[in-house]
Structures are given as structure tokens and as C-alpha cells.
Scaffold this motif. Sequence first.
Motif, mmCIF file in Angstrom:
data_model
loop_
_atom_site.group_PDB
_atom_site.id
_atom_site.type_symbol
_atom_site.label_atom_id
_atom_site.label_comp_id
_atom_site.label_asym_id
_atom_site.label_seq_id
_atom_site.Cartn_x
_atom_site.Cartn_y
_atom_site.Cartn_z
ATOM 1 N N SER A 120 0.833 -1.194 0.000
ATOM 2 C CA SER A 120 0.000 0.000 0.000
ATOM 3 C C SER A 120 0.872 1.250 0.000
ATOM 4 N N ARG A 121 0.221 2.366 -0.326
ATOM 5 C CA ARG A 121 0.924 3.641 -0.317
ATOM 6 C C ARG A 121 -0.067 4.749 0.035
ATOM 7 N N ILE A 122 0.445 5.868 0.496
ATOM 8 C CA ILE A 122 -0.370 7.050 0.758
ATOM 9 C C ILE A 122 -0.369 7.883 -0.512
ATOM 10 N N ALA A 123 -1.550 8.346 -0.906
ATOM 11 C CA ALA A 123 -1.672 9.136 -2.133
ATOM 12 C C ALA A 123 -2.513 10.380 -1.861
ATOM 13 N N ASN A 124 -2.221 11.425 -2.595
ATOM 14 C CA ASN A 124 -2.955 12.677 -2.486
ATOM 15 C C ASN A 124 -3.815 12.878 -3.719
ATOM 16 N N ALA A 125 -4.992 13.449 -3.483
ATOM 17 C CA ALA A 125 -5.951 13.664 -4.564
ATOM 18 C C ALA A 125 -6.641 15.007 -4.338
ATOM 19 N N SER B 127 -6.327 12.786 1.266
ATOM 20 C CA SER B 127 -5.137 11.981 1.457
ATOM 21 C C SER B 127 -5.667 10.611 1.868
ATOM 22 N N ALA B 128 -5.157 9.570 1.240
ATOM 23 C CA ALA B 128 -5.704 8.241 1.504
ATOM 24 C C ALA B 128 -4.642 7.175 1.284
ATOM 25 N N ARG B 129 -4.850 6.066 1.943
ATOM 26 C CA ARG B 129 -4.000 4.906 1.709
ATOM 27 C C ARG B 129 -4.629 4.078 0.607
ATOM 28 N N LEU B 130 -3.835 3.739 -0.393
ATOM 29 C CA LEU B 130 -4.271 2.844 -1.474
ATOM 30 C C LEU B 130 -3.774 1.446 -1.116
ATOM 31 N N PRO B 131 -4.681 0.533 -0.759
ATOM 32 C CA PRO B 131 -4.244 -0.800 -0.328
ATOM 33 C C PRO B 131 -3.803 -1.708 -1.479
ATOM 34 N N ASP B 132 -4.137 -1.322 -2.714
ATOM 35 C CA ASP B 132 -3.741 -2.129 -3.871
ATOM 36 C C ASP B 132 -3.620 -1.208 -5.086
ATOM 37 N N THR B 133 -3.384 -1.777 -6.257
ATOM 38 C CA THR B 133 -3.171 -0.986 -7.474
ATOM 39 C C THR B 133 -4.294 -1.154 -8.491
ATOM 40 N N GLU B 134 -5.408 -1.720 -8.063
ATOM 41 C CA GLU B 134 -6.494 -2.050 -8.985
ATOM 42 C C GLU B 134 -7.451 -0.879 -9.214
ATOM 43 N N ILE B 135 -7.678 -0.582 -10.481
ATOM 44 C CA ILE B 135 -8.700 0.385 -10.873
ATOM 45 C C ILE B 135 -9.989 -0.381 -11.135
ATOM 46 N N HIS B 136 -11.100 0.153 -10.631
ATOM 47 C CA HIS B 136 -12.418 -0.446 -10.795
ATOM 48 C C HIS B 136 -13.210 0.420 -11.782
ATOM 49 N N VAL C 268 -10.380 3.923 -7.531
ATOM 50 C CA VAL C 268 -9.465 3.057 -6.799
ATOM 51 C C VAL C 268 -9.955 2.957 -5.361
ATOM 52 N N ARG C 269 -9.739 1.795 -4.768
ATOM 53 C CA ARG C 269 -10.134 1.574 -3.381
ATOM 54 C C ARG C 269 -9.213 2.380 -2.477
ATOM 55 N N VAL C 270 -9.796 2.993 -1.441
ATOM 56 C CA VAL C 270 -9.030 3.808 -0.504
ATOM 57 C C VAL C 270 -9.390 3.439 0.930
ATOM 58 N N GLN C 271 -8.456 3.707 1.812
ATOM 59 C CA GLN C 271 -8.657 3.511 3.255
ATOM 60 C C GLN C 271 -8.027 4.691 3.975
ATOM 61 N N GLU C 272 -8.440 4.890 5.216
ATOM 62 C CA GLU C 272 -7.861 5.947 6.047
ATOM 63 C C GLU C 272 -7.869 7.293 5.324
ATOM 64 N N GLU D 117 -2.814 12.718 -7.816
ATOM 65 C CA GLU D 117 -1.646 13.363 -8.404
ATOM 66 C C GLU D 117 -0.715 12.339 -9.039
ATOM 67 N N ASP D 118 -0.582 11.182 -8.418
ATOM 68 C CA ASP D 118 0.302 10.124 -8.923
ATOM 69 C C ASP D 118 -0.542 8.882 -9.220
ATOM 70 N N GLN D 119 -0.702 8.573 -10.498
ATOM 71 C CA GLN D 119 -1.499 7.417 -10.916
ATOM 72 C C GLN D 119 -0.611 6.260 -11.378
ATOM 73 N N SER D 120 0.674 6.371 -11.127
ATOM 74 C CA SER D 120 1.602 5.342 -11.585
ATOM 75 C C SER D 120 1.324 4.009 -10.897
ATOM 76 N N GLY D 121 1.539 2.947 -11.637
ATOM 77 C CA GLY D 121 1.391 1.604 -11.102
ATOM 78 C C GLY D 121 -0.034 1.088 -11.023
ATOM 79 N N LEU D 122 -1.016 1.888 -11.424
ATOM 80 C CA LEU D 122 -2.418 1.464 -11.368
ATOM 81 C C LEU D 122 -2.828 0.812 -12.686
ATOM 82 N N ALA D 123 -3.747 -0.151 -12.614
ATOM 83 C CA ALA D 123 -4.245 -0.829 -13.816
ATOM 84 C C ALA D 123 -5.680 -1.286 -13.589
#
Length: 144
Positions: A2-7, A17-26, A45-49, A97-103
Motif C-alpha cells: 500500500s501507499r499514501i496518495a494525495n488527490a 489523502s488516503a491509503r491505497l491498499p492495492d493498485t487495482e482500478i475499478h 481506486v479503493r481507498v482507506q484511512e 496526483e500520482d497514478q503510476s502503477g495502477l491498472a
Amino acid sequence: MSRIANARCLCGAVKFSARLPDTEIHACHCAQCQRWTGGGPLLTVRVQEVSTTGADAIRAYHASAHGERAFCGICGTTLYWKMQGHDIAYLPVGLFEDQSGLAVGDEIFVDHRPSWLPAWPEAAQRDEAEMQTELAAFLEGDAK
């Protein structure tokens, strides 16, 4: 991993600001999401926190008995869809801001996908009947 991402919305009045637990786009192809996005699927994308600033600019709309759609009241940016009474669980991928690694890994309401839009071959495919069954199970568990 997981990673913290800003939107943020287009004008920057609402930020997440959220934690992305995976890289999956729905990708949701339901009729409401198509109308809400102006034609294509709602890509999230799924987010937590999730932490939010600018909540006073958020406008919510109850588009169904269980769903809440929100947008920025200043610039109109689509912010999220969530179950009423629950935390935000998905944010549109375009806000980040950073969409890298998502699919794209999951498509829902595929029986409503426009004919001009091809499927993502690597993505799981679920139709409206499957989604209604999943929703009913969620609502039943929520009522307990």
C-alpha cells in the motif's frame, strides 16, 4: 503493497489523502455512472484511512436508496460514490496526483458497457445480476 496518495478536485477546494491498499482500478459501467461521468465508466481506486480538507465545498446527492454521489460545489468535479452512512471507500482515479502503477482489474455492470467501449481483457467482469446479489448480501449484513 500500500501507499499514501494525495488527490484533489479541479479547483483544489477539496483535497484527500488516503491509503491505497492495492493498485487495482475499478470500472463501473452502470447507467448512473455513465451519465455522471458524461459517457464512460466511473474509474475508481479503493481507498482507506481517508482524510479530507475542504469538506464545506462537498455537495452530496442520494441517487438511490443506498448510494451517495458527491461532487465539488465550486468546480463540479466528481468526488466519490459511497454507501450512505459509510466511509468513503473509492475515489476516482483522475483525482490522484500520482497514478503510476495502477491498472484496470475489475469491471462491473458490464452488460451496460457501451458498444463503442472495448472491455479490458485482464479485468474481472461482473454483470448487473452479480452486482445486485453482492449488494443484497452487503445490505443484509449491514442490517444485522
